[in-house]
Design an enzyme around this catalytic site. Structure first.
Site, PDB file in Angstrom:
ATOM      1  N   LYS A   1       0.853  -1.197   0.000  1.00 26.13           N
ATOM      2  CA  LYS A   1       0.000   0.000   0.000  1.00 26.13           C
ATOM      3  C   LYS A   1       0.890   1.248   0.000  1.00 26.13           C
ATOM      4  CE  LYS A   1      -1.619   1.613   4.066  1.00 26.13           C
ATOM      5  NZ  LYS A   1      -1.317   3.029   4.323  1.00 26.13           N
TER       6      LYS A   1
ATOM      7  N   ARG B   1       0.569  14.205  13.322  1.00 27.20           N
ATOM      8  CA  ARG B   1       0.975  13.998  11.923  1.00 27.20           C
ATOM      9  C   ARG B   1       1.143  15.304  11.124  1.00 27.20           C
ATOM     10  NH1 ARG B   1      -0.716   8.685  10.420  1.00 27.20           N
ATOM     11  NH2 ARG B   1       0.836   8.789   8.779  1.00 27.20           N
ATOM     12  N   PRO B   2       1.961  16.239  11.570  1.00 26.34           N
ATOM     13  CA  PRO B   2       2.142  17.487  10.806  1.00 26.34           C
ATOM     14  C   PRO B   2       2.843  17.229   9.470  1.00 26.34           C
ATOM     15  CG  PRO B   2       3.780  17.318  12.534  1.00 26.34           C
ATOM     16  CD  PRO B   2       2.846  16.155  12.723  1.00 26.34           C
TER      17      PRO B   2
ATOM     18  N   LEU C   1       7.575  19.549   7.559  1.00 31.26           N
ATOM     19  CA  LEU C   1       8.852  19.234   6.870  1.00 31.26           C
ATOM     20  C   LEU C   1       8.657  19.234   5.354  1.00 31.26           C
ATOM     21  CD1 LEU C   1      10.128  16.343   9.187  1.00 31.26           C
ATOM     22  CD2 LEU C   1      10.790  18.758   9.264  1.00 31.26           C
TER      23      LEU C   1
ATOM     24  N   ARG D   1      -8.351  -0.818   4.674  1.00 30.62           N
ATOM     25  CA  ARG D   1      -7.596   0.267   4.044  1.00 30.62           C
ATOM     26  C   ARG D   1      -6.259  -0.248   3.538  1.00 30.62           C
ATOM     27  NH1 ARG D   1      -7.037   5.684   7.214  1.00 30.62           N
ATOM     28  NH2 ARG D   1      -5.714   5.884   5.386  1.00 30.62           N
TER      29      ARG D   1
HETATM   30  C1  EPZ Z   1       4.469   6.870   6.377  1.00 30.60           C
HETATM   31  O1  EPZ Z   1       3.698   7.894   6.967  1.00 30.60           O
HETATM   32  C2  EPZ Z   1       3.544   5.670   6.249  1.00 30.60           C
HETATM   33  N1  EPZ Z   1       2.425   6.018   5.360  1.00 30.60           N
HETATM   34  C3  EPZ Z   1       3.032   5.264   7.629  1.00 30.60           C
HETATM   35  O2  EPZ Z   1       2.249   4.092   7.463  1.00 30.60           O
HETATM   36  C4  EPZ Z   1       4.237   4.923   8.499  1.00 30.60           C
HETATM   37  O3  EPZ Z   1       3.774   4.602   9.802  1.00 30.60           O
HETATM   38  C5  EPZ Z   1       5.178   6.138   8.572  1.00 30.60           C
HETATM   39  O4  EPZ Z   1       5.572   6.511   7.228  1.00 30.60           O
HETATM   40  C6  EPZ Z   1       6.447   5.850   9.371  1.00 30.60           C
HETATM   41  O5  EPZ Z   1       7.120   4.779   8.793  1.00 30.60           O
HETATM   42  C7  EPZ Z   1       2.639   6.036   4.026  1.00 30.60           C
HETATM   43  O6  EPZ Z   1       3.730   5.773   3.539  1.00 30.60           O
HETATM   44  C8  EPZ Z   1       1.445   6.376   3.172  1.00 30.60           C
HETATM   45  P1  EPZ Z   1       6.546  10.210   8.466  1.00 30.60           P
HETATM   46  P2  EPZ Z   1       4.276   9.413   7.022  1.00 30.60           P
HETATM   47  O7  EPZ Z   1       6.394  11.485   7.721  1.00 30.60           O
HETATM   48  O8  EPZ Z   1       5.122   9.665   5.836  1.00 30.60           O
HETATM   49  C9  EPZ Z   1       6.779  13.358  12.014  1.00 30.60           C
HETATM   50  C10 EPZ Z   1       0.327   2.770   7.683  1.00 30.60           C
HETATM   51  O9  EPZ Z   1      -0.182   2.195   8.641  1.00 30.60           O
HETATM   52  N2  EPZ Z   1       6.655  14.359  10.937  1.00 30.60           N
HETATM   53  O10 EPZ Z   1       7.706   9.314   8.141  1.00 30.60           O
HETATM   54  O11 EPZ Z   1       3.112  10.307   7.305  1.00 30.60           O
HETATM   55  C11 EPZ Z   1       5.510  12.509  12.129  1.00 30.60           C
HETATM   56  O12 EPZ Z   1       4.564  13.151  12.949  1.00 30.60           O
HETATM   57  C12 EPZ Z   1       0.857   4.181   7.833  1.00 30.60           C
HETATM   58  O13 EPZ Z   1       0.473   2.264   6.534  1.00 30.60           O
HETATM   59  C13 EPZ Z   1       6.736  15.716  11.260  1.00 30.60           C
HETATM   60  O14 EPZ Z   1       6.886  16.080  12.425  1.00 30.60           O
HETATM   61  O15 EPZ Z   1       5.211   9.348   8.304  1.00 30.60           O
HETATM   62  C14 EPZ Z   1       6.026  11.235  12.728  1.00 30.60           C
HETATM   63  O16 EPZ Z   1       6.146  11.393  14.131  1.00 30.60           O
HETATM   64  C15 EPZ Z   1       0.611   4.697   9.233  1.00 30.60           C
HETATM   65  N3  EPZ Z   1       6.612  16.639  10.267  1.00 30.60           N
HETATM   66  C16 EPZ Z   1       7.427  11.086  12.115  1.00 30.60           C
HETATM   67  O17 EPZ Z   1       7.795  12.409  11.658  1.00 30.60           O
HETATM   68  C17 EPZ Z   1       6.447  16.282   8.954  1.00 30.60           C
HETATM   69  O18 EPZ Z   1       6.371  17.167   8.082  1.00 30.60           O
HETATM   70  C18 EPZ Z   1       7.499  10.136  10.918  1.00 30.60           C
HETATM   71  O19 EPZ Z   1       6.480  10.527  10.029  1.00 30.60           O
HETATM   72  C19 EPZ Z   1       6.379  14.903   8.641  1.00 30.60           C
HETATM   73  C20 EPZ Z   1       6.495  13.970   9.650  1.00 30.60           C
END
Ligand code: EPZ
Length: 417
Positions: free
Chosen positions: A22, A122-123, A126, A397
């Site tokens: 996915k 989830r901001p 970045l 999902r």
């Molecule tokens: C991806 O989400 C995945 N989703 C998530 O899978 C996965 O849990 C996550 O990566 C971590 O591996 C997809 O790929 C569609 P991040 P993403 O940006 O990209 C913080 C599932 O169940 N952050 O790597 O949204 C954030 O809050 C889903 O399939 C900021 O602070 O995750 C988190 O604490 C759930 N600012 C950390 O970084 C930002 O601009 C990692 O988030 C972006 C992120």
């Protein structure tokens, strides 16, 4: 609202086939916005999030998607609306992946802020800061990210922390920026490499995907391509733990064991006997599970998306396990439901101590997010009696017909409409 009913006590036995990832197919679908030509994705999973992303793309002008089983054909001959509306984005945060491609294709984008979800705030700060470094003018107003950048210019960008979709957004935006973009401290998940492979087939010039630095040299235009999406390592890991918790004898097929190295290492250390083959992991019945502490980390560490499933398994270990969720701030929502099944877990912020072994009993439980639902199914497989999981749409999902796959290996599981 569908429910899933599981009756515990059966040992799983047989073959489980993993579907496409996915979290690889969603960015690949967003990449179709970068060209007017068709993009064909093989091995795409038939899950709800794919259907949602098709709706998002069609709002922007995509032709009706052509689906033939796992083959998905998308084309966006022209962008008729550069907007990803709140009603769609709120159902799937990954819609934010259209931001980079829209800017690269038509120099403008209006994408609803995804908003929080069960596992955290989830901001996307970045993503926004990095796109501004490419020259985009971005305002956040009335719940929308309003971006414009007629011609992005390559830049050196160092991410403050690793973000999977942030890396994907920037890689896609940079493909058509003027000159060279260097992205440092990027995410290294296999899904990043898979997207880079697709973009390269579309004519992009990208080096370093999978490492912590990616270099993109902008090109004038991208063309259509065909690509086979990688298998879903999280589905594979979920199945391996489902087999292990029931002491089952299961071969998980069509997966990439190399994408699960940290997971297999951890499971071996707590006593799960496995044999790795070509695209397969054979789980074999063995003695009782030992406790094992866990820390979730960005790839190549143990993935946060398998933390809940591991926690369910740890309830059966002969001793206590300390689990540290270091990626998200609120990803123990499944514990409340597991406690209703008899689990004994102490939580303190990012830490959870799972006391084992605790016999689990079936109960009415509720899924809060995609991976929490998977954890409740794993727990239900060993719980004495019947577990009914409400809000099964969460599981749909990201898992393709999970109850049918598990029925085939002997689980007493069914969907209640
Ligand atoms: C991806 O989400 C995945 N989703 C998530 O899978 C996965 O849990 C996550 O990566 C971590 O591996 C997809 O790929 C569609 P991040 P993403 O940006 O990209 C913080 C599932 O169940 N952050 O790597 O949204 C954030 O809050 C889903 O399939 C900021 O602070 O995750 C988190 O604490 C759930 N600012 C950390 O970084 C930002 O601009 C990692 O988030 C972006 C992120």
């Amino acid at each position: 609202m569908d429910k899933i009913r599981v009756r515990g006590g059966r040992r799983l036995s047989g073959v489980l086939q993993v579907s496409g990832a996915k979290n690889a197919v969603l960015p690949a679908m967003a990449a179709a916005l970068l060209t007017p030509e068709p993009v064909i994705l093989e091995n795409s999973p038939q899950v709800r999030d794919v259907a949602t992303m098709i709706r998002v793309l069609q709002r922007m002008g995509a032709a009706p998607a052509r689906r033939d089983g796992a083959r998905l054909e998308l084309s966006v001959p022209a962008i008729t609306s550069a907007e990803a509306p709140y009603d769609l984005v709120k159902t799937m945060r990954a819609s934010v992946l259209v931001l980079g491609p829209l800017l690269a294709r038509c120099g403008a984008a209006r994408v609803s802020l995804p908003g929080g979800c069960a596992i955290g705030e989830r901001p996307v700060n970045l993503h926004i800061e990095a796109l501004r470094r490419l020259g985009a003018r971005i305002e956040v107003e009335h719940g929308y990210i309003v971006a414009e950048g007629p011609r992005l210019t390559g830049a050196e960008i160092a991410f403050e922390s690793k973000t999977v979709t942030g890396t994907e957004n920037l890689m896609m935006a940079a493909t058509r920026a003027r000159g060279r973009t260097v992205l440092r401290n990027v995410a290294q998940e296999p899904e990043i490499e898979d997207l880079a492979e697709l973009l390269t087939k579309m004519g992009a010039r990208i080096e370093g995907a999978g490492s912590d630095t990616i270099v993109v040299d902008g090109v004038e235009a991208l063309h259509g391509a065909e690509h086979t999406v990688i298998p879903d390592r999280i589905e594979a890991g979920t199945f391996i733990m489902a087999a292990a918790i029931t002491r089952g004898d299961v071969r998980v097929e069509r997966c990439r064991p190399e994408h699960l190295a940290a997971v297999l290492e951890k499971l071996r250390s707590v006593g799960v006997r496995m044999e790795v083959g070509q695209g397969t992991v054979q789980v074999m019945p063995d003695g009782p599970l030992s406790p094992g502490n866990l820390v979730t980390l960005p790839f190549p560490g143990f993935p946060t998306d398998l933390q809940a499933q591991y926690l369910a398994m740890a309830t059966q270990a002969q001793g206590n396990s300390l689990i540290t969720e270091s990626i998200f701030e609120n990803r123990f929502m499944h514990v409340g439901e597991l406690r209703r099944m008899g689990a004994r877990v102490d939580i303190d912020g990012h830490f959870a101590v799972v006391h084992g072994p605790t016999p689990l009993t079936g109960a009415q439980v509720m899924a809060t997010d995609l991976r929490a639902s998977a954890c409740l199914i794993v727990a239900g497989l060993v719980a004495e009696g019947e577990t009914v999981i409400d809000r099964a749409y969460h599981i749909d999902r990201g898992y393709e017909r999970i109850e049918e796959k598990l029925q085939k290996v002997g689980a007493d599981i069914e969907r209640i409409h």
